[in-house]
Design an enzyme around this catalytic site. Structure first.
Site, short mmCIF file in Angstrom:
data_model
loop_
_atom_site.label_atom_id
_atom_site.label_comp_id
_atom_site.label_asym_id
_atom_site.label_seq_id
_atom_site.Cartn_x
_atom_site.Cartn_y
_atom_site.Cartn_z
N LYS A 212 0.84 -1.20 0.00
CA LYS A 212 0.00 0.00 0.00
C LYS A 212 0.87 1.25 0.00
O LYS A 212 0.66 2.17 -0.77
CB LYS A 212 -0.91 0.01 1.23
CG LYS A 212 -1.82 1.21 1.26
CD LYS A 212 -2.81 1.11 2.38
CE LYS A 212 -2.25 1.69 3.66
NZ LYS A 212 -3.28 1.83 4.70
N GLU A 218 11.14 -4.68 3.21
CA GLU A 218 11.15 -6.11 2.86
C GLU A 218 10.61 -6.34 1.46
O GLU A 218 11.18 -7.09 0.66
CB GLU A 218 10.28 -6.90 3.86
CG GLU A 218 10.83 -7.00 5.26
CD GLU A 218 10.36 -5.85 6.17
OE1 GLU A 218 10.02 -4.76 5.64
OE2 GLU A 218 10.34 -6.06 7.39
N GLY A 269 -3.74 -2.07 6.15
CA GLY A 269 -3.14 -3.29 5.61
C GLY A 269 -3.82 -4.55 6.11
O GLY A 269 -4.17 -5.45 5.34
N GLU A 356 -2.21 -5.79 16.07
CA GLU A 356 -1.78 -4.51 15.49
C GLU A 356 -2.89 -3.47 15.65
O GLU A 356 -2.63 -2.26 15.68
CB GLU A 356 -1.39 -4.68 14.01
CG GLU A 356 -0.38 -3.64 13.55
CD GLU A 356 0.08 -3.83 12.11
OE1 GLU A 356 -0.76 -3.91 11.21
OE2 GLU A 356 1.31 -3.87 11.89
N HIS A 387 -1.66 -31.83 20.71
CA HIS A 387 -0.46 -32.61 21.02
C HIS A 387 0.73 -31.70 21.29
O HIS A 387 1.88 -32.10 21.18
CB HIS A 387 -0.16 -33.58 19.87
CG HIS A 387 -1.28 -34.54 19.65
ND1 HIS A 387 -1.37 -35.74 20.32
CD2 HIS A 387 -2.39 -34.44 18.90
CE1 HIS A 387 -2.48 -36.36 19.97
NE2 HIS A 387 -3.13 -35.59 19.10
O1 F6P Z 1 4.89 -2.29 9.34
C1 F6P Z 1 3.56 -2.61 9.52
C2 F6P Z 1 2.78 -2.43 8.24
O2 F6P Z 1 2.61 -1.09 7.96
C3 F6P Z 1 1.46 -3.15 8.33
O3 F6P Z 1 0.47 -2.41 8.96
C4 F6P Z 1 1.18 -3.43 6.89
O4 F6P Z 1 0.21 -4.42 6.74
C5 F6P Z 1 2.54 -3.85 6.42
O5 F6P Z 1 3.44 -3.04 7.13
C6 F6P Z 1 2.80 -3.75 4.94
O6 F6P Z 1 2.62 -2.45 4.47
P1 F6P Z 1 2.61 -2.10 2.94
O7 F6P Z 1 1.43 -2.75 2.31
O8 F6P Z 1 2.53 -0.61 2.89
O9 F6P Z 1 3.89 -2.60 2.33
#
Ligand code: F6P
Length: 526
Positions: A212, A218, A269, A356, A387
């Site tokens: 978003k 990452e 998100g 969150e 288990h």
């Molecule tokens: O770091 C948390 C967060 O902002 C979440 O709230 C969100 O779901 C996730 O990172 C991924 O965000 P984006 O869709 O902006 O990459």
């Protein structure tokens, strides 16, 4: 007129604290227990029932919870939310994820457009892409069909869509609607991307970059990782990748994608599974018709959540009983236990959704609250969990409220009779047994074998885990978390608590550290 008040200023909360507590062992025993389980149940859409017979409430406590719902103006706040008021005050945003699956109230105009129309338009564009990919009208450069779809995203751009894909993969196989296999890359751990890339045929894979904000470290790192792999295979990344992002994100201006689909800042998100974030991968994997069924299930649960009568509003009821368990009984955790292997990643999705959203220590105005807010959520599918950590759940020193889910029929239908029962019957027998074992316990002179009981649970029961049922379950939990946030008077739609670690990680990577942070950086060879 809506008043945003802290829970401990409400008269009904005071009454709740003073109310006689329920002895669950007694309440669940004998004929009275049988009657309770029969009557403490409410429909939650799509043939599902929310049964709260084994939760620690009685008619008196339910009556006070109804007062609390009214005093905290839960229905009015939900109405304000779906009519487009700025409920996410921390980020000054509306909260519009309900509009991705239906129009619950007034037309919501924002940024000069009708927001429901905007989300539907994006869904239609995604459906069009999916149909063209399935029909072989959009192919790789060699003119061959794409067979695999890979989502690159993290947090809400991964957990919900992944949990839903896994929940419906086998259903789609037996119903002949599994169009493409889906894989997911989320972690910045290079072994995640490398592991997925190793098991797919990149030449026949379509990647969906989902972010978003368009700034998540990452996801951008994994995008580069994948593009590098595509280039090394002699392929043009721009012919293998689509994006789902917001119109204001840096990705929106990038021409390096086959297509781009949009959501916006009004969809958090963790609430984005029913937007393009889930829509793209699920429509490509199962076909747009299946995704539409999933949305219909969510829309039905959203509509039920409008009912101001708590006893007929499963999400509100679940939320309020949860508040009672958290604040009056003092239980700090909740376990999510689907008796369905398909739902193996659903607890992980609910961890983000709940923790969150409501893991906050300040109210909507930034003032410290004097009561506990969101519980710690964890879980595993049954019977696997039995288990493992059920020992602590049955005999440990903490009481953990349990959220079971169970379905009368399996998704695939393939089963065997062994020792007089099918595997599905064994699965269902176990969940029934666990509810009673937790609630009623067992006397034993040997204290090591004694079960105190009094451990509460509820169960969502359905005929089969279908796209519609799954949509209703997803929306139930979204709405439950929203109602709890209203009671606690926290903003459930921002997540400032994830920022500090991101800032420090950037400093580590820039070698701008001192003190203990430098020592840890050195120990990890950065
Ligand atoms: O770091 C948390 C967060 O902002 C979440 O709230 C969100 O779901 C996730 O990172 C991924 O965000 P984006 O869709 O902006 O990459």
């Amino acid at each position: 007129m809506i008043a945003w008040k802290n829970m401990d200023t409400l008269a009904a909360y005071e009454e709740l604290c003073a109310a006689q507590r329920v002895n669950l062992v007694e309440a669940m025993s004998g004929e009275a227990g049988a009657q309770r389980v029969k009557s403490y149940t409410v429909p939650m859409g799509e043939g599902l029932d929310f049964n709260y017979g084994a939760r620690p409430v009685d008619d008196k406590i339910l009556e006070i919870l109804e007062k609390l719902a009214a005093e905290a103006q839960l229905s009015e706040k939900y109405e304000a939310l779906y009519n487009g008021e700025v409920i996410n005050t921390g980020e000054k945003r509306r909260v519009l994820h309900h509009l991705t699956r239906g129009q619950l109230g007034e037309t919501v105009m924002a940024d000069g457009v009708d927001k429901r129309a905007f989300y539907v338009e994006q869904q239609e564009k995604i459906a069009d892409l999916a149909k063209k990919v399935h029909a072989g009208e959009i192919t790789n450069v060699a003119g061959e069909k794409f067979t695999t779809v890979v989502q690159i995203g993290i947090g809400g751009s991964d957990l919900g869509p992944r949990a839903i894909y896994l929940a419906l993969e086998n259903w789609a196989k037996v119903n002949g609607t599994l169009k493409m296999k889906a894989e997911f890359i989320s972690n910045v751990d290079p072994d995640d991307a490398a592991g997925v890339l190793n098991k797919i045929d990149v030449a026949h894979s379509l990647f969906i970059l989902v972010s978003k904000s368009g700034t998540t470290l990452e996801t951008l790192t994994n995008e580069s990782f994948v593009k590098d792999a595509l280039e090394k295979a002699g392929l043009d990344p721009a012919k293998h990748m689509v994006a789902v992002t917001s119109e204001t994100s840096p990705l929106a201006k990038n021409s390096g994608y086959l297509a781009a689909f949009f959501m916006d800042d009004y969809i958090g998100g963790r609430y984005s599974s029913t937007s393009g974030v889930g829509g793209a991968v699920l429509s490509l994997a199962f076909g747009p018709e299946v995704f539409a069924q999933f949305l219909d299930g969510a829309a039905e649960a959203d509509a039920l959540a409008k009912n101001p009568d708590m006893k007929h509003n499963a999400a509100m009821l679940d939320a309020l009983i949860g508040v009672y368990e958290r604040n009056v009984l003092g239980y700090p955790t909740t376990a999510v236990l689907p008796y369905s292997q398909a739902m193996s990643r659903f607890p992980a999705h609910l961890q983000q959704l709940d923790m969150e959203s409501n893991g906050k220590s300040v109210n909507r105005f930034g003032e410290a609250v004097n009561y506990a807010t969101g519980p710690i959520i964890f879980g595993e599918p049954g019977t696997n969990g039995q288990h493992s950590f059920y020992q602590l759940l049955h005999q440990g020193t903490n009481i953990v409220p349990l959220q079971f889910m169970g379905f009368r029929n399996s998704q695939m239908g393939s089963d065997v009779v062994i020792q007089g029962s099918t595997s599905q019957q064994k699965l269902c027998a176990n969940v029934a047994a666990q509810i009673i074992a937790f609630a009623c316990g067992k006397e034993d002179e040997d204290r090591n074998k004694y079960f105190a009981g009094g451990r509460p649970s509820s169960i969502i029961i359905g005929d089969k885990l279908t796209p519609k049922a799954l949509g209703a379950i997803l929306a139930h939990f979204e709405n439950k978390v929203m109602f709890q946030g209203f009671v606690w008077n926290v903003n459930s739609f921002d997540q400032e608590g994830v920022q500090l670690g991101k800032v420090l990680a950037k400093r580590v990577l820039a070698h701008d550290t001192d003190g203990a942070l430098k020592v840890y950086s050195d120990l990890l060879n950065i």
